[in-house]
Structures are given as C-alpha cells and as structure tokens.
Motif scaffolding. Structure first.
Motif, PDB file in Angstrom:
ATOM      1  N   MET A  11       0.825  -1.209   0.000  1.00  0.00           N
ATOM      2  CA  MET A  11       0.000   0.000   0.000  1.00  0.00           C
ATOM      3  C   MET A  11       0.865   1.267   0.000  1.00  0.00           C
ATOM      4  SD  MET A  11      -2.924   0.771  -0.557  1.00  0.00           S
ATOM      5  CE  MET A  11      -3.716  -0.806  -0.672  1.00  0.00           C
ATOM      6  N   LYS A  37      12.941  -3.189   7.379  1.00  0.00           N
ATOM      7  CA  LYS A  37      13.921  -4.066   6.738  1.00  0.00           C
ATOM      8  C   LYS A  37      15.341  -3.638   7.127  1.00  0.00           C
ATOM      9  CE  LYS A  37      11.130  -6.457   3.891  1.00  0.00           C
ATOM     10  NZ  LYS A  37       9.881  -6.249   4.592  1.00  0.00           N
ATOM     11  N   SER A  52      12.628   1.782  11.156  1.00  0.00           N
ATOM     12  CA  SER A  52      11.582   2.138  12.106  1.00  0.00           C
ATOM     13  C   SER A  52      12.222   2.426  13.462  1.00  0.00           C
ATOM     14  CB  SER A  52      10.611   0.968  12.216  1.00  0.00           C
ATOM     15  OG  SER A  52       9.537   1.311  13.019  1.00  0.00           O
ATOM     16  N   VAL A  67       1.067  -0.010   7.955  1.00  0.00           N
ATOM     17  CA  VAL A  67       1.422  -1.352   8.448  1.00  0.00           C
ATOM     18  C   VAL A  67       0.140  -2.160   8.633  1.00  0.00           C
ATOM     19  CG1 VAL A  67       3.524  -0.538   9.597  1.00  0.00           C
ATOM     20  CG2 VAL A  67       1.386  -0.670  10.896  1.00  0.00           C
TER      21      VAL A  67
HETATM   22  N1  LIG Z   1      -3.084  -4.435   0.237  1.00  0.00           N
HETATM   23  C1  LIG Z   1      -4.342  -4.026   0.116  1.00  0.00           C
HETATM   24  O1  LIG Z   1      -5.009  -4.257  -0.886  1.00  0.00           O
HETATM   25  C2  LIG Z   1      -4.971  -3.192   1.216  1.00  0.00           C
HETATM   26  C3  LIG Z   1      -6.249  -2.649   1.002  1.00  0.00           C
HETATM   27  C4  LIG Z   1      -6.804  -1.844   1.986  1.00  0.00           C
HETATM   28  C5  LIG Z   1      -6.124  -1.606   3.161  1.00  0.00           C
HETATM   29  N2  LIG Z   1      -4.902  -2.171   3.346  1.00  0.00           N
HETATM   30  C6  LIG Z   1      -4.246  -1.913   4.611  1.00  0.00           C
HETATM   31  O2  LIG Z   1      -2.967  -1.374   4.348  1.00  0.00           O
HETATM   32  C7  LIG Z   1      -2.087  -1.765   5.391  1.00  0.00           C
HETATM   33  C8  LIG Z   1      -0.816  -2.253   4.766  1.00  0.00           C
HETATM   34  O3  LIG Z   1      -1.130  -3.328   3.900  1.00  0.00           O
HETATM   35  P1  LIG Z   1      -0.073  -3.840   2.850  1.00  0.00           P
HETATM   36  O4  LIG Z   1      -0.803  -4.719   1.901  1.00  0.00           O
HETATM   37  O5  LIG Z   1       0.728  -2.706   2.335  1.00  0.00           O
HETATM   38  O6  LIG Z   1       0.818  -4.757   3.836  1.00  0.00           O
HETATM   39  P2  LIG Z   1       2.335  -5.184   3.674  1.00  0.00           P
HETATM   40  O7  LIG Z   1       2.693  -5.287   2.224  1.00  0.00           O
HETATM   41  O8  LIG Z   1       2.556  -6.358   4.567  1.00  0.00           O
HETATM   42  O9  LIG Z   1       3.115  -3.928   4.268  1.00  0.00           O
HETATM   43  C9  LIG Z   1       3.237  -3.640   5.612  1.00  0.00           C
HETATM   44  C10 LIG Z   1       4.675  -3.281   5.859  1.00  0.00           C
HETATM   45  O10 LIG Z   1       4.790  -2.766   7.183  1.00  0.00           O
HETATM   46  C11 LIG Z   1       6.036  -3.192   7.677  1.00  0.00           C
HETATM   47  N3  LIG Z   1       6.071  -3.071   9.135  1.00  0.00           N
HETATM   48  C12 LIG Z   1       5.593  -3.911  10.080  1.00  0.00           C
HETATM   49  N4  LIG Z   1       5.843  -3.442  11.317  1.00  0.00           N
HETATM   50  C13 LIG Z   1       6.496  -2.269  11.145  1.00  0.00           C
HETATM   51  C14 LIG Z   1       7.037  -1.316  12.038  1.00  0.00           C
HETATM   52  N5  LIG Z   1       6.957  -1.476  13.349  1.00  0.00           N
HETATM   53  N6  LIG Z   1       7.642  -0.220  11.527  1.00  0.00           N
HETATM   54  C15 LIG Z   1       7.761  -0.057  10.177  1.00  0.00           C
HETATM   55  N7  LIG Z   1       7.290  -0.935   9.289  1.00  0.00           N
HETATM   56  C16 LIG Z   1       6.659  -2.030   9.764  1.00  0.00           C
HETATM   57  C17 LIG Z   1       6.157  -4.618   7.187  1.00  0.00           C
HETATM   58  O11 LIG Z   1       7.480  -5.056   7.195  1.00  0.00           O
HETATM   59  P3  LIG Z   1       7.793  -6.604   7.594  1.00  0.00           P
HETATM   60  O12 LIG Z   1       6.932  -7.436   6.707  1.00  0.00           O
HETATM   61  O13 LIG Z   1       9.253  -6.724   7.317  1.00  0.00           O
HETATM   62  O14 LIG Z   1       7.446  -6.713   9.052  1.00  0.00           O
HETATM   63  C18 LIG Z   1       5.629  -4.484   5.759  1.00  0.00           C
HETATM   64  O15 LIG Z   1       6.654  -4.166   4.840  1.00  0.00           O
HETATM   65  C19 LIG Z   1      -2.797  -2.833   6.208  1.00  0.00           C
HETATM   66  O16 LIG Z   1      -3.164  -2.293   7.468  1.00  0.00           O
HETATM   67  C20 LIG Z   1      -4.034  -3.177   5.431  1.00  0.00           C
HETATM   68  O17 LIG Z   1      -5.144  -3.390   6.280  1.00  0.00           O
HETATM   69  C21 LIG Z   1      -4.303  -2.951   2.403  1.00  0.00           C
END
Ligand SMILES: NC(=O)c1ccc[n+]([C@@H]2O[C@H](COP(=O)([O-])OP(=O)(O)OC[C@H]3O[C@@H](n4cnc5c(N)ncnc54)[C@H](OP(=O)(O)O)[C@@H]3O)[C@@H](O)[C@H]2O)c1
Length: 263
Positions: A11, A37, A52, A67
């Motif tokens: 996202m 990372k 972070s 996140v």
């Molecule tokens: N993807 C969609 O279609 C979609 C749609 C609507 C809403 N969302 C929302 O968007 C949010 C993100 O989704 P996403 O699909 O982008 O997920 P994602 O690809 O898993 O990205 C989340 C990122 O946050 C990182 N992270 C975790 N803990 C952290 C911290 N303490 N400090 C900094 N970075 C940290 C993770 O790194 P690590 O993996 O290395 O821990 C990961 O790279 C979610 O809350 C989701 O509900 C997503």
C-alpha cells in the motif's frame, strides 16, 4: 507538504508511486519512509529510507500509517518521537478506529482513515476516507488529492467503513472468484485452457466497457437475454439458486468480519 510513511509494503508503495506520478498533490519535499527491513535495502527517487524507530529531526505535516492492523500499535510506539501536535495522521489499517489511533499516539493530532483496495497498484483504487470533524477542509483536501493520485475517492462516515471494506475493499476478490468459476466451466478441443482464460478476461473487459455507457444495467441484461434463449436459461438457473441472496450474504459476512476485527 512534508510527509512520512511508517511501513513500506504494497500500500505504501502504491501511494508513493501515485504521489510521484501526480502533479496535483502538494508533496514537494523528499518523502521519509520508516521501514522494518535492513538498513539501505531500498532506494527510490525523492525518498529517504530510515529504519523504524531511527532518530529523525524532521517535522512532518502528515504521517501515513501503512502497516498491518496487528502492527499498528508497535509501529506507533517505536516511532513516538515523529508525532507532534496538529499533525494529520492517515491510517490505511483495516478495522482500527480513529479513537484507537488517537489513544495510541497521545498527541493532539487529527486522524483520517482510508480504505483503498488492491487496484491502487495500477492507480485504479476505489478508496473511502473518513476524517475527524475537527480536520480543516484544506488539510482534508491535501490528503484527498494524494488518494486521488491512486484512483477514485469518496468521503464516507466512519460507521460506513465496514460496508465500504466489504464491498470495495474485498470487491476485487469477488470478481476474481466469478472469473475463476467461468474459467472452470466448459472445455474445448479447439481452444487451449490458457487461450480460454484470455478470452474470459476480454469478456470481462469488454462487458465492463459496455456497462460504463449503459443507462440501466438490468434493462441491458434483460435485452441481451432473449426470451426462450440460452442466456435466459442460464440466468434463470442463477435466480433459482438465489444468486443475489448468496452475494448479499457474502458481503454482509465480510462487513461483520470487519466490524469484529475493530473490536
Ligand atoms: N493491500 C491491500 O489491498 C490493502 C487494502 C486496503 C487496506 N490495506 C491496509 O494497508 C495496510 C498495509 O497493507 P499492505 O498490503 O501494504 O501490507 P504489507 O505489504 O505487509 O506492508 C506492511 C509493511 O509494514 C512493515 N512493518 C511492520 N511493522 C512495522 C514497524 N513497526 N515499523 C515499520 N514498518 C513495519 C512490514 O514489514 P515486515 O513485513 O518486514 O514486518 C511491511 O513491509 C494494512 O493495514 C491493510 O489493512 C491494504
């Protein structure tokens, strides 16, 4: 407008690409990204990557929380020093309420929740946002323009977030599921399975073009289902098996799930 992202997954990437490719957003400075990372793993034009929790002397107008919902509280706690009074906090985390985010941050910030969907990756997201009443129209517009850079935007009430998530957030998967069903039906000796799949995607794309210019979808569908013909036979079978009720029930279940996650 000086902005930072916490989290750099799908996202955040989509939003940053949207900002970079749009001349409408007011983001002119470098974008700071606090990720999880190893140091220096990423490079991107006009982006500064920090781990972070790493010290940073910048003051941001807006911070995007990108996140997963389960990581939101720890990500906020790790980066506590980034949050200042009068900032706008934009959260895309599904199910985490404005009040919860405010209680985690404990500063006089204004929170906007956004629910984009998967199609953000192709700048075709359908995004619902809801903002605290206290947020100025100007700040809301600045954030709104960022989401417009990745697709279509509508403002909704926070209580409608569950319905919005159920219909538009999960929506791409419903369409995919229907396409899967079509792909499983019928076999041809003269058309390969791969080619059949490609033709079904053309079917989806050309039908959707037709729907965009049609005044009344039901009327159009009835017009193409001639009485006593093949299409009518298929639609009748879907009706007899309560297709509408099944879809409605499925979407209600998704909405219920979203509501349970937020508790
Ligand atoms: N993807 C969609 O279609 C979609 C749609 C609507 C809403 N969302 C929302 O968007 C949010 C993100 O989704 P996403 O699909 O982008 O997920 P994602 O690809 O898993 O990205 C989340 C990122 O946050 C990182 N992270 C975790 N803990 C952290 C911290 N303490 N400090 C900094 N970075 C940290 C993770 O790194 P690590 O993996 O290395 O821990 C990961 O790279 C979610 O809350 C989701 O509900 C997503």
């Amino acid at each position: 407008m000086k902005i930072a992202f916490i989290g750099f997954g799908n996202m955040a990437n989509a939003l940053i690409n949207g900002i970079m490719s749009s001349d409408k957003t007011l983001v002119s400075d470098d974008i700071y990204i606090f990720h999880n990372k190893k140091k220096n793993q990423y490079t991107k034009e006009k982006c500064i990557f920090l781990n972070s929790g790493e010290a940073c002397d910048q003051i941001f107008d807006a911070i995007f929380l990108c996140v997963k919902p389960k990581d939101i509280q720890s990500a906020i706690n790790e980066n506590k020093t980034l949050f200042t009074d009068n900032q706008v906090i934009v959260s895309v985390a599904a199910g985490i309420t404005i009040n919860s985010i405010k209680s985690f941050i404990q500063k006089n910030v204004s929170v906007i929740r956004a629910m984009p969907n998967l199609c953000a990756i192709f700048n075709e997201s359908i995004t619902g946002i809801c903002a605290e009443r206290s947020l100025s129209e100007n700040k809301k517009k600045c954030v709104g323009d960022i989401f417009k850079s990745i697709g279509h935007l509508r403002e909704i009430e926070e209580k409608e977030m569950h319905s919005f998530t159920a219909l538009f957030g999960s929506g791409p998967a419903y369409i995919m599921y229907f396409v899967e069903a079509l792909m499983q039906s019928e076999r041809f000796s003269s058309i390969s399975e791969d080619d059949k799949s490609l033709l079904i995607l053309h079917l989806l794309s050309s039908t959707s073009k037709m729907l965009f210019i049609s005044q009344d979808i039901k009327e159009l569908r009835e017009k193409v289902s001639s009485r006593g013909g093949t299409t009518e036979a298929a639609i009748k079978t879907l009706e007899e098996n309560n297709f509408f009720e099944i879809v409605e029930k499925a979407i209600q279940e998704a909405s219920k799930k979203s509501s349970n996650i937020s508790k």
